[in-house]
Scaffold this active site. Structure first.
Site, PDB file in Angstrom:
ATOM      1  N   ASP A  40      79.843  38.277 -93.264  1.00 42.77           N
ATOM      2  CA  ASP A  40      81.011  39.140 -93.072  1.00 42.77           C
ATOM      3  C   ASP A  40      81.292  39.455 -91.614  1.00 42.77           C
ATOM      4  O   ASP A  40      81.900  40.471 -91.300  1.00 42.77           O
ATOM      5  CB  ASP A  40      80.807  40.464 -93.827  1.00 42.77           C
ATOM      6  CG  ASP A  40      80.942  40.252 -95.319  1.00 42.77           C
ATOM      7  OD1 ASP A  40      81.724  39.369 -95.709  1.00 42.77           O
ATOM      8  OD2 ASP A  40      80.262  40.952 -96.081  1.00 42.77           O
ATOM      9  N   HIS A 226      69.103  30.517 -65.061  1.00 42.04           N
ATOM     10  CA  HIS A 226      69.908  31.201 -66.080  1.00 42.04           C
ATOM     11  C   HIS A 226      69.053  32.051 -67.023  1.00 42.04           C
ATOM     12  O   HIS A 226      69.297  32.102 -68.224  1.00 42.04           O
ATOM     13  CB  HIS A 226      70.777  30.189 -66.856  1.00 42.04           C
ATOM     14  CG  HIS A 226      71.971  29.739 -66.064  1.00 42.04           C
ATOM     15  ND1 HIS A 226      72.911  28.870 -66.537  1.00 42.04           N
ATOM     16  CD2 HIS A 226      72.377  30.056 -64.813  1.00 42.04           C
ATOM     17  CE1 HIS A 226      73.841  28.670 -65.609  1.00 42.04           C
ATOM     18  NE2 HIS A 226      73.536  29.371 -64.552  1.00 42.04           N
ATOM     19  N   ASP A 243      72.363  38.463 -60.932  1.00 41.63           N
ATOM     20  CA  ASP A 243      73.550  37.606 -60.848  1.00 41.63           C
ATOM     21  C   ASP A 243      74.472  38.148 -61.921  1.00 41.63           C
ATOM     22  O   ASP A 243      74.171  38.063 -63.117  1.00 41.63           O
ATOM     23  CB  ASP A 243      73.154  36.151 -61.091  1.00 41.63           C
ATOM     24  CG  ASP A 243      74.308  35.188 -60.852  1.00 41.63           C
ATOM     25  OD1 ASP A 243      75.477  35.623 -60.865  1.00 41.63           O
ATOM     26  OD2 ASP A 243      74.033  33.988 -60.673  1.00 41.63           O
ATOM     27  N   HIS A 337      82.946  29.927 -64.121  1.00 39.60           N
ATOM     28  CA  HIS A 337      83.013  28.567 -63.562  1.00 39.60           C
ATOM     29  C   HIS A 337      84.412  28.097 -63.927  1.00 39.60           C
ATOM     30  O   HIS A 337      84.651  27.600 -65.011  1.00 39.60           O
ATOM     31  CB  HIS A 337      81.939  27.657 -64.162  1.00 39.60           C
ATOM     32  CG  HIS A 337      80.566  28.017 -63.662  1.00 39.60           C
ATOM     33  ND1 HIS A 337      79.463  27.236 -63.862  1.00 39.60           N
ATOM     34  CD2 HIS A 337      80.112  29.084 -62.958  1.00 39.60           C
ATOM     35  CE1 HIS A 337      78.393  27.811 -63.314  1.00 39.60           C
ATOM     36  NE2 HIS A 337      78.769  28.931 -62.758  1.00 39.60           N
ATOM     37  N   GLU A 356      76.798  30.676 -52.814  1.00 44.81           N
ATOM     38  CA  GLU A 356      75.602  31.227 -53.441  1.00 44.81           C
ATOM     39  C   GLU A 356      74.318  30.444 -53.132  1.00 44.81           C
ATOM     40  O   GLU A 356      73.700  29.861 -54.015  1.00 44.81           O
ATOM     41  CB  GLU A 356      75.801  31.342 -54.949  1.00 44.81           C
ATOM     42  CG  GLU A 356      76.363  30.110 -55.646  1.00 44.81           C
ATOM     43  CD  GLU A 356      76.630  30.380 -57.129  1.00 44.81           C
ATOM     44  OE1 GLU A 356      75.678  30.698 -57.851  1.00 44.81           O
ATOM     45  OE2 GLU A 356      77.791  30.264 -57.555  1.00 44.81           O
TER      46      GLU A 356
HETATM   47  N1  GLY Z   1      76.589  33.343 -62.574  1.00 45.68           N
HETATM   48  C1  GLY Z   1      76.616  31.937 -62.607  1.00 45.68           C
HETATM   49  C2  GLY Z   1      76.827  31.390 -61.282  1.00 45.68           C
HETATM   50  O1  GLY Z   1      76.571  32.046 -60.293  1.00 45.68           O
HETATM   51  O2  GLY Z   1      77.300  30.318 -61.117  1.00 45.68           O
HETATM   52 MN    MN Z   2      76.578  34.056 -60.194  1.00 46.68          MN
HETATM   53 MN    MN Z   3      78.399  31.556 -59.247  1.00 42.21          MN
END
Ligand code: GLY
Ligand code: MN
Ligand code: MN
Length: 399
Positions: A40, A226, A243, A337, A356
């Protein structure tokens, strides 16, 4: 509060897409459908961002058709019919009038007309992003299928001023959340407590949601790019890598910062942190109109290697690829992304690209990533997230 995108915004985007479409072709873009999680319950619904970009609408099942025949453009939107039973359980369906107000589309019909409508488009080439599921698609009767992504990628990569205002606000909310992390971080707490403080702060200031699953990774797990479990207790004298980002009116921020859990970097932590920070400061000036991201990637490897070697932390048996194993940046927008046909894109004014750099030392149980969001302009790169604490002195003084 920042203004929501106007009807004209969506109209302009549809016009721009028509300019890219050849004659005798159509595009068919779906909002997407809900997916069942258990008996449900459905998974939370996220609208297809291409559909959002061209309509402003966020409900499931809608289908947008842009057709160009004999030089004439015609835009038709199909939405769900009113359904008193379903609406009592799951919420109101948008009306034709409200969908018109939001999107500026005049020809809006219910979905039960979609199939017969498609028979009028027979013989056209069609462009799609695989978001209309087969049960809705049936037989379009259209001739040749092409991917819509190269066309939409060209458009979505370059942000308009209205979009940038929303992105700046998403970054501002992220800044507020990070300030609260800095004020509350302490050894012995769980990673998810820091995550909660961040998420509570951004939501209570108007973010719809996080831009992506918050990463709050402390200690020796920092090299896991990740990591999203966030279930560990934070240990004294370790660092925690965040992050994270906020989503505001659809638009995302994407920021990384690495903090000492107890408010003071150790000698080695500080050396690693300063190496990454110095590399980032040197890389950002390469975010210039006309530069290809492939070259920025290579430069980031060189600089991280140079500053990493200048610490006494690198193992001479290893190479930079053991310490740095991801891209330097990606386009940011409606998706974290963001839609981008080729990551090795050549930079243009109006693009927002993350920067980054990171160094990860599994052998020493630590890792640092510092991520900012950069707007490309004719006058050079603008760090949209420049206000978010980044230097060792400021971070330590705020903790
Ligand atoms: N948070 C995923 C990246 O920095 O690409
Ligand atoms: Mn990131
Ligand atoms: Mn990123």
């Amino acid at each position: 509060m920042v203004k929501e995108l106007s009807q004209e915004f969506y109209q302009n985007k549809r016009e721009a897409l028509y300019d890219l479409l050849p004659d005798q072709s159509a595009t068919i873009i779906g909002a997407g459908c809900e997916v069942s999680k258990s008996l449900d319950e459905n998974y939370p619904f996220y609208v297809n961002n291409n559909y959002l970009y061209l309509t402003g609408l966020t409900e499931p099942e809608g289908i947008l058709v842009l057709a160009k025949m004999h030089g004439q453009n015609s835009t038709t939107l199909f939405i769900r019919k009113p359904d008193p039973f379903k609406e009592k359980w799951f919420g109101r369906h948008i009306s034709i009038d409200a969908a018109h107000q939001k999107s500026g589309i005049d020809d809006i019909r219910y979905l039960d007309e979609f199939e017969s409508f498609c028979s009028d488009l027979k013989g056209l080439d069609y462009y799609e992003d695989d978001t209309v599921p087969d049960h809705q698609k049936r037989e379009f009767g259209l001739e040749h299928k092409h991917s819509l992504l190269p066309l939409l990628s060209k458009m979505r990569l370059v942000k308009s001023e209205e979009e940038l205002a929303l992105m700046r606000h998403a970054i501002h909310l992220t800044h507020l959340g990070i300030n609260q992390i800095l004020a509350n971080l302490k050894p012995g707490d769980f990673e998810y407590q820091a995550q909660d403080i961040f998420e509570y702060t951004i939501l209570s200031h108007g973010a719809e949601e996080t831009a992506f699953g918050t990463i709050a990774v402390s200690g020796e797990d920092a090299p896991i790019l990740h990591y999203m479990t966030n279930r560990k207790r934070m240990v004294d004298h370790t660092m925690i890598l965040f992050d994270l980002g906020a989503r505001y009116r659809g638009y995302c921020s994407d920021i990384s910062r690495t903090f000492p859990v107890n408010g003071h970097y150790t000698r080695d932590q500080r050396a690693l942190y300063e190496a990454v920070l110095q590399a980032q400061r040197d890389i950002i000036p390469y975010y210039q109109v006309g530069t290809n991201m492939r070259d920025v990637q290579e430069k980031s490897r060189e600089l991280l290697n140079q500053y990493g070697l200048a610490t006494d932390l690198f193992d001479p048996e290893k190479t930079i690829d053991d310490y740095y194993y991801h891209g330097i940046g990606h386009s940011l927008g409606l998706d974290t992304h963001d839609l981008c046909e080729d990551r090795r894109v050549t930079l243009k004014p109006g693009m927002v690209i993350t920067c980054e750099p990171g160094l990860y030392m599994a052998d020493r149980g630590m890792g640092v990533r510092i991520e900012d969001d950069i707007l490309i302009t004719e006058a050079g790169p603008v760090v949209l997230s420049a206000e978010i604490p980044k230097s060792v002195d400021i971070i330590e003084s705020m903790m």
